[in-house]
Design a protein around this motif. Structure first.
Motif, PDB file in Angstrom:
ATOM      1  N   ARG A  55       1.098  -1.168   0.024  1.00 15.45           N
ATOM      2  CA  ARG A  55       0.179  -0.109  -0.049  1.00 15.45           C
ATOM      3  C   ARG A  55       0.818   1.301   0.072  1.00 15.45           C
ATOM      4  O   ARG A  55       0.584   2.211  -0.834  1.00 15.45           O
ATOM      5  CB  ARG A  55      -0.921   0.011   1.047  1.00 15.45           C
ATOM      6  N   ASP A  99      -1.855   9.443   8.163  1.00 18.13           N
ATOM      7  CA  ASP A  99      -2.943   8.507   8.207  1.00 18.13           C
ATOM      8  C   ASP A  99      -3.610   8.684   9.382  1.00 18.13           C
ATOM      9  O   ASP A  99      -4.658   8.498   9.595  1.00 18.13           O
ATOM     10  CB  ASP A  99      -2.184   6.986   8.285  1.00 18.13           C
ATOM     11  N   LYS A 118      -6.315  11.520   8.954  1.00 13.88           N
ATOM     12  CA  LYS A 118      -7.415  11.375   8.289  1.00 13.88           C
ATOM     13  C   LYS A 118      -8.082   9.869   8.725  1.00 13.88           C
ATOM     14  O   LYS A 118      -9.148   9.575   8.010  1.00 13.88           O
ATOM     15  CB  LYS A 118      -6.598  10.911   6.745  1.00 13.88           C
ATOM     16  N   VAL A 148      -7.138   6.773   8.866  1.00 19.44           N
ATOM     17  CA  VAL A 148      -7.017   5.733   8.311  1.00 19.44           C
ATOM     18  C   VAL A 148      -6.269   4.604   9.470  1.00 19.44           C
ATOM     19  O   VAL A 148      -6.457   3.441   9.309  1.00 19.44           O
ATOM     20  CB  VAL A 148      -5.842   5.759   7.343  1.00 19.44           C
ATOM     21  N   THR A 149      -5.555   5.160  10.320  1.00 20.94           N
ATOM     22  CA  THR A 149      -5.082   4.287  11.370  1.00 20.94           C
ATOM     23  C   THR A 149      -6.228   3.720  12.116  1.00 20.94           C
ATOM     24  O   THR A 149      -6.134   2.441  12.615  1.00 20.94           O
ATOM     25  CB  THR A 149      -4.181   5.098  12.242  1.00 20.94           C
ATOM     26  N   ARG A 169      -9.275   3.074  11.208  1.00 16.12           N
ATOM     27  CA  ARG A 169      -9.874   1.945  10.398  1.00 16.12           C
ATOM     28  C   ARG A 169      -9.172   0.847  10.415  1.00 16.12           C
ATOM     29  O   ARG A 169      -9.575  -0.352  10.534  1.00 16.12           O
ATOM     30  CB  ARG A 169     -10.145   2.477   8.815  1.00 16.12           C
TER      31      ARG A 169
END
Length: 271
Positions: free
Chosen positions: A25, A94, A97, A99-100, A102
């Motif tokens: 990723r 991350d 936003k 993302v971490t 999630r």
């Protein structure tokens, strides 16, 4: 519903697979933004050219030797140290936003997020080191002690970067957002310049030179200069005389401190 593995071997395979996915990723993000990667790789090259050609003619290396060969191992190490900013920006971005969060809500191995980030950054650092080595060869730098010692020196540089990855991950997880990178720069840049990378510590005031010689980055620089057979201009301190030992000990100590901190911070985020 996903069933999590119960055996140690199953958990290890799970962690490795998730780490590989998250590494890919990160690499995919770089592939979509090649400009950022190119700029990051070219910045240290520009510094080498500037120091080597603009100022190199006026710089004397204590003990003799060519300044360009003196500076290249220092720039190798500075590239590894400044990589902390790359790690920090990615992790903090991350986290900011969501993302971490999630990832933490998914059936993902807890170690995979930071391990994947670390693996991606090590690949990026290896590429940066290769670019720097080519640049060094073009301006006259050589590894005079043979390929085995040259590879050992490069290994010490990557060991330093490996340790600093966890510093970047931890700082990224505790930061308010990627805009806090200025704070990281305030921490990183003095470490980079208050070292033996660009000038010999013996040319500094006594107390400042002592700090520079005990700088973890200076240990790696000193060890690499010895392994490459480049001008060293080392002082008489214990740290300067045991560069290889210190170049191993400092990264191990940094990793022992910051890897557990990063893992714990990841586990406790949002609590």
């Amino acid at each position: 519903m996903t069933t999590l593995p119960e055996t140690p071997a199953g958990r290890l395979r799970w962690a490795v697979a998730d780490s590989r996915t998250l590494t890919v990723r990160a690499l995919a993000h770089w592939a979509r933004s090649p400009g950022d990667v190119v700029v990051g790789l070219l910045f240290p090259v520009m510094v080498v050219l500037m120091m080597g050609y603009l100022f190199g003619g006026q710089m004397d290396v204590p003990g003799g030797g060519r300044y360009r060969e003196f500076i290249v191992p220092g720039m190798f190490a500075m590239t590894m140290v400044f990589g902390v900013e790359t790690t920090f920006a990615a992790v903090a971005g991350d986290a900011a936003k969501g993302v971490t969060d999630r990832f933490r809500s998914m059936p993902t191995a807890p170690s995979a997020v930071i391990a994947g980030r670390g693996a991606a950054d090590m690949l990026h650092s290896a590429a940066a080191l290769a670019v720097m080595a080519v640049c060094g060869l073009l301006i006259g730098w050589r590894a005079h002690e043979g390929p085995a010692k040259a590879l050992a020196g490069l290994g010490l540089l990557l060991l330093l970067r490996f340790a600093l990855v966890w510093v970047g991950v931890y700082l990224g997880l505790v930061a308010k957002g990627p805009e806090s990178v200025v704070t990281v720069q305030i921490l990183v840049w003095p470490i980079g310049f208050l070292s033996s990378a660009l000038v010999a510590p013996g040319t500094m005031p006594g107390w400042l030179g002592a700090i520079a010689e005990w700088n973890p980055m200076s240990a790696t620089v000193t060890a690499c200069r010895g392994l490459f057979g480049d001008p060293a201009a080392t002082g008489g301190s214990w740290a300067a005389q045991h560069g290889v030992l210190m170049a191993v000990a400092w990264p191990l100590l940094i990793t022992a401190v910051f890897f557990p901190l990063a893992a714990r911070r990841y586990r406790t985020m949002g609590r």
